[in-house]
Design a protein around this motif. Structure first.
Motif, PDB file in Angstrom:
ATOM      1  N   LYS A 269      -8.295  -6.681  13.087  1.00 19.17           N
ATOM      2  CA  LYS A 269      -8.900  -6.296  14.368  1.00 19.17           C
ATOM      3  C   LYS A 269      -8.137  -6.878  15.554  1.00 19.17           C
ATOM      4  O   LYS A 269      -8.258  -6.397  16.666  1.00 19.17           O
ATOM      5  N   GLN A 270      -7.378  -7.928  15.309  1.00 23.03           N
ATOM      6  CA  GLN A 270      -6.632  -8.596  16.377  1.00 23.03           C
ATOM      7  C   GLN A 270      -5.166  -8.172  16.422  1.00 23.03           C
ATOM      8  O   GLN A 270      -4.371  -8.773  17.136  1.00 23.03           O
TER       9      GLN A 270
ATOM     10  N   ARG B 164     -14.133  -1.818  21.729  1.00 16.46           N
ATOM     11  CA  ARG B 164     -14.518  -1.121  20.500  1.00 16.46           C
ATOM     12  C   ARG B 164     -14.503   0.385  20.691  1.00 16.46           C
ATOM     13  O   ARG B 164     -14.019   1.137  19.836  1.00 16.46           O
TER      14      ARG B 164
END
Length: 194
Positions: free
Chosen positions: A80-81, A187
């Protein structure tokens, strides 16, 4: 239950410890509140800046060493990073000193950034020097912002002593709402890119 709690006494007794622990973990919210407490003469501004600088530096040093020794195995797991990891890696390759100094000011890079810098095998001495300068600048900026926010609120409300707890809770609530809004926006952007 809360009528027996003296918030001012708690702040005066544990304020510096709260600033240190809060800045070791993340920091901006507690540092703003520490600056406001300094404006109200519950804490002193220079020790707030000093404890925040030390904690911010130590936290980033720990993350740097984690990245240096475990980055090759750890960073690929942070899917996610990945955008942040790529951005920090690019910054380090182009401008290492500026990147070390500024990574704590860039949203979303505060925790991952020092790990990536460590994984990029930047010199520990170079990292320590620029990290210390960045931590001192960061602490001074946010503590001063809190101090001047206290000045502004005192001009609007008068004596802030009866409002200290609601102001602290309000600042925390605003920071949570701000962080949540940024998280939801990121998101949504990630979902749209799929």
């Amino acid at each position: 239950m809360f009528e027996h709690i003296d918030f001012n006494h708690l702040l005066a007794t544990y304020g510096y410890l709260a600033v240190f622990i809060g800045c070791l973990l993340e920091g901006e919210t507690i540092l703003l509140l520490g600056g406001m407490a300094a404006h109200q003469h519950v804490l002193k501004l220079l020790p707030v800046i000093g404890y925040a600088s030390l904690a911010g530096m130590l936290g980033d040093q720990l993350l740097f060493w984690i990245g240096r020794y475990f980055g090759a195995r750890l960073l690929p797991r942070l899917h996610k990073q990945q955008a942040v990891i790529d951005r920090v890696t690019q910054m380090i390759n182009q401008h290492p000193a500026v990147s070390i100094f500024s990574v704590r000011f860039l949203y979303g890079m505060r925790l991952v950034g020092p790990m990536v810098i460590g994984a990029c095998k930047v010199s520990p001495l170079k990292f320590t020097c620029f990290n210390a300068l960045g931590a001192a600048a960061w602490a001074t900026l946010f503590a001063s912002a809190g101090y001047w926010a206290g000045e502004f609120l005192e001009g609007m409300l008068g004596d802030l002593k009866p409002y200290r707890l609601p102001i602290a809770l309000g600042v925390i609530a605003l920071m949570v709402v701000f962080a949540l809004a940024r998280h939801l926006r990121a998101r949504n952007k990630a979902v749209k890119s799929l």
